[in-house]
Design a protein around this motif. Structure first.
Motif, short mmCIF file in Angstrom:
data_model
loop_
_atom_site.label_atom_id
_atom_site.label_comp_id
_atom_site.label_asym_id
_atom_site.label_seq_id
_atom_site.Cartn_x
_atom_site.Cartn_y
_atom_site.Cartn_z
N LEU A 73 0.85 -1.19 0.00
CA LEU A 73 0.00 0.00 0.00
C LEU A 73 0.88 1.24 0.00
CD1 LEU A 73 -2.72 1.56 0.39
CD2 LEU A 73 -2.35 1.29 2.86
N LEU A 74 0.60 2.18 -0.91
CA LEU A 74 1.31 3.46 -0.93
C LEU A 74 0.34 4.56 -0.52
CD1 LEU A 74 2.96 1.61 -3.08
CD2 LEU A 74 3.98 3.79 -3.71
N THR A 75 0.78 5.34 0.46
CA THR A 75 -0.02 6.47 0.92
C THR A 75 0.91 7.66 1.08
OG1 THR A 75 -1.55 7.25 2.64
CG2 THR A 75 0.25 5.83 3.36
N SER A 76 0.38 8.77 1.60
CA SER A 76 1.18 9.98 1.82
C SER A 76 0.52 10.78 2.93
CB SER A 76 1.27 10.80 0.53
OG SER A 76 -0.02 11.19 0.10
N THR A 77 1.10 11.93 3.26
CA THR A 77 0.47 12.78 4.27
C THR A 77 -0.62 13.64 3.62
OG1 THR A 77 2.20 14.45 3.99
CG2 THR A 77 2.51 12.84 5.73
N TYR A 78 -0.23 14.35 2.56
CA TYR A 78 -1.16 15.20 1.82
C TYR A 78 -1.03 14.95 0.32
CZ TYR A 78 -1.95 17.89 6.10
OH TYR A 78 -2.30 18.27 7.37
N CYS A 134 -3.22 10.09 4.02
CA CYS A 134 -3.76 9.72 5.33
C CYS A 134 -4.29 10.89 6.14
CB CYS A 134 -2.68 9.00 6.14
SG CYS A 134 -2.52 7.26 5.74
N HIS A 135 -3.75 12.09 5.90
CA HIS A 135 -4.13 13.23 6.73
C HIS A 135 -5.49 13.81 6.34
CE1 HIS A 135 -2.03 14.70 10.11
NE2 HIS A 135 -0.84 14.75 9.55
N LEU A 136 -5.96 13.48 5.17
CA LEU A 136 -7.22 14.06 4.70
C LEU A 136 -8.41 13.14 4.93
CD1 LEU A 136 -6.16 15.75 1.34
CD2 LEU A 136 -6.34 16.77 3.61
N VAL A 137 -8.23 11.86 4.61
CA VAL A 137 -9.31 10.88 4.75
C VAL A 137 -8.76 9.60 5.35
CG1 VAL A 137 -10.76 11.77 2.89
CG2 VAL A 137 -8.92 10.20 2.35
N THR A 138 -9.67 8.72 5.77
CA THR A 138 -9.25 7.48 6.45
C THR A 138 -9.19 6.28 5.53
OG1 THR A 138 -11.54 6.98 7.04
CG2 THR A 138 -10.27 8.29 8.62
N ASP A 139 -9.37 6.49 4.23
CA ASP A 139 -9.43 5.36 3.29
C ASP A 139 -8.21 4.44 3.39
OD1 ASP A 139 -11.47 7.07 2.63
OD2 ASP A 139 -11.18 6.91 0.47
N SER A 140 -7.01 5.02 3.40
CA SER A 140 -5.80 4.21 3.44
C SER A 140 -5.64 3.48 4.76
CB SER A 140 -4.56 5.09 3.19
OG SER A 140 -4.50 5.47 1.83
N LEU A 141 -6.07 4.11 5.86
CA LEU A 141 -5.97 3.45 7.16
C LEU A 141 -6.87 2.22 7.22
CD1 LEU A 141 -5.94 6.54 9.58
CD2 LEU A 141 -4.01 5.12 8.84
N ILE A 173 4.78 8.06 1.14
CA ILE A 173 5.51 8.92 0.21
C ILE A 173 5.60 10.32 0.79
CG2 ILE A 173 5.68 9.73 -2.16
CD1 ILE A 173 5.73 6.64 -1.73
N THR A 174 6.81 10.85 0.89
CA THR A 174 7.02 12.20 1.39
C THR A 174 7.72 13.03 0.33
OG1 THR A 174 9.19 11.64 2.34
CG2 THR A 174 7.26 11.33 3.75
N ALA A 175 7.61 14.34 0.44
CA ALA A 175 8.21 15.25 -0.55
C ALA A 175 9.24 16.15 0.12
CB ALA A 175 7.13 16.09 -1.23
N HIS A 176 10.38 16.30 -0.53
CA HIS A 176 11.47 17.13 -0.02
C HIS A 176 11.01 18.58 0.17
CE1 HIS A 176 15.58 18.53 0.47
NE2 HIS A 176 15.41 19.41 -0.49
N LYS A 177 11.23 19.11 1.37
CA LYS A 177 10.86 20.48 1.74
C LYS A 177 9.38 20.78 1.56
CE LYS A 177 15.36 22.71 1.17
NZ LYS A 177 16.11 23.82 0.56
N GLN A 178 8.57 19.74 1.62
CA GLN A 178 7.12 19.90 1.50
C GLN A 178 6.41 19.18 2.63
OE1 GLN A 178 5.52 19.01 -2.43
NE2 GLN A 178 3.52 18.51 -1.58
N THR A 179 6.80 17.94 2.87
CA THR A 179 6.20 17.17 3.96
C THR A 179 6.76 17.63 5.30
OG1 THR A 179 6.01 15.25 2.51
CG2 THR A 179 5.77 14.86 4.86
N LYS A 180 5.89 17.91 6.24
CA LYS A 180 6.31 18.34 7.57
C LYS A 180 6.56 17.12 8.46
CE LYS A 180 3.79 22.72 7.34
NZ LYS A 180 2.76 23.57 7.97
#
Length: 294
Positions: free
Chosen positions: A39-44, A165-172, A184-191
């Protein structure tokens, strides 16, 4: 297919090599023979989740694996656009039983009717389908678990492109149904705080084999040859290797002074360095995606 599938369009590019390294790390994470579902998810949104999902799928297919991609982002799914196939029927249609042009329940519940073949050998796609009013409820239904079990029998690897994951619970909802979860995180974007919360949320619902991929690192082709980046849930590292000037340690100097190697010597060592770089990629990218839950 769009240019986004760089592993297919440019298989010898440095980025394609990184995806092959990512593939290898995932295989090392999943030592169990029955570990198939990722499963691939992200924060935003806009952190590169769908792009990495599709290219990772291609990397596995190029290794001779039969791969099925499930676009589980039924709100804004775009895998059908990346692979150039029809957007429906898809996952939402299978789970809801609505949208297939037949009233035969056997056909409606037949997963074969929702799997589309792509232009890439060994790679198949279950698109997101029509946008439903209740994506989370559909994913938590017994039909989703049944679908994954059926697709396991037909494939070597299943890659699920989930929602942030931060917006909806679908991935959880899907975390317990998979063997590995990549954030998945983004350089200088993901906190960092957001990433920590996502990791904690995944662990709270029983997630395991959690890895982190650092995406969108700004680096030129020239610099890529000299630098490799990798990270984990606890730390990030940056290593550099100059292609013009190399240093070696003096064995006779206890203070570990360095000696400059002449450029001419570098030329004679070109083949050796090339082999060393390949080994360095594996070594330096080892923590790129996995911080296992000890």
């Amino acid at each position: 297919m769009k240019k986004e599938l760089i592993t297919h369009e440019e298989p010898k590019s440095p980025i394609s090599e990184v995806f092959r390294t990512l593939r290898a790390n995932i295989q090392f994470m999943n030592t169990k023979k029955n570990s198939k579902v990722i499963l691939l998810t992200s924060t935003y949104p806009n952190e590169g989740k769908s792009w990495i999902s599709s290219n990772l799928a291609v990397a596995f297919a190029q290794a001779g694996k039969t791969v099925i991609v499930i676009d589980a982002d039924m709100r804004k799914g775009r895998q059908y656009n990346i692979f150039g196939v029809s957007p429906k029927p898809g996952l939402s249609n299978y789970l809801s039983g609505v949208g297939l042009e037949t009233e035969d329940k056997r056909e409606i519940n037949n997963e074969e009717n929702y799997i589309q073949e792509t232009n890439i050998k060994n790679l198949y796609l279950v698109p997101a389908g029509d946008i439903p009013p209740n994506p989370s409820e559909l994913l938590i239904s017994p039909k989703m678990k049944k679908l994954i079990e059926k697709l396991k029998e037909k494939s070597d690897i299943i890659i699920i492109d989930g929602t942030p994951c931060h917006l909806v619970t679908d991935s959880l909802v899907l975390v317990r149904l998979v063997d590995t979860t990549l954030i998945i995180t983004a350089h200088k974007q993901t906190k960092k705080d957001d990433l920590k919360k996502v990791i904690e949320s995944i662990k709270d619902v029983g997630g395991k084999n959690i890895g982190v991929v650092l995406n969108k690192i700004p680096i030129s082709t020239r610099k890529y040859e000299n630098s490799y980046y990798y990270g984990s849930t606890n730390k990030k590292h940056k290593t550099k290797e100059s292609s013009d000037i190399h240093y070696k340690e003096s064995n006779n100097n206890k203070n570990e002074n360095t000696q400059l190697i002449d450029k001419k010597e570098n030329k004679s060592r070109k083949n050796e360095i090339s082999k060393e770089k390949k080994q360095d990629i594996m070594k330096q990218m080892n923590d790129f995606i996995n911080e296992q839950d000890e």
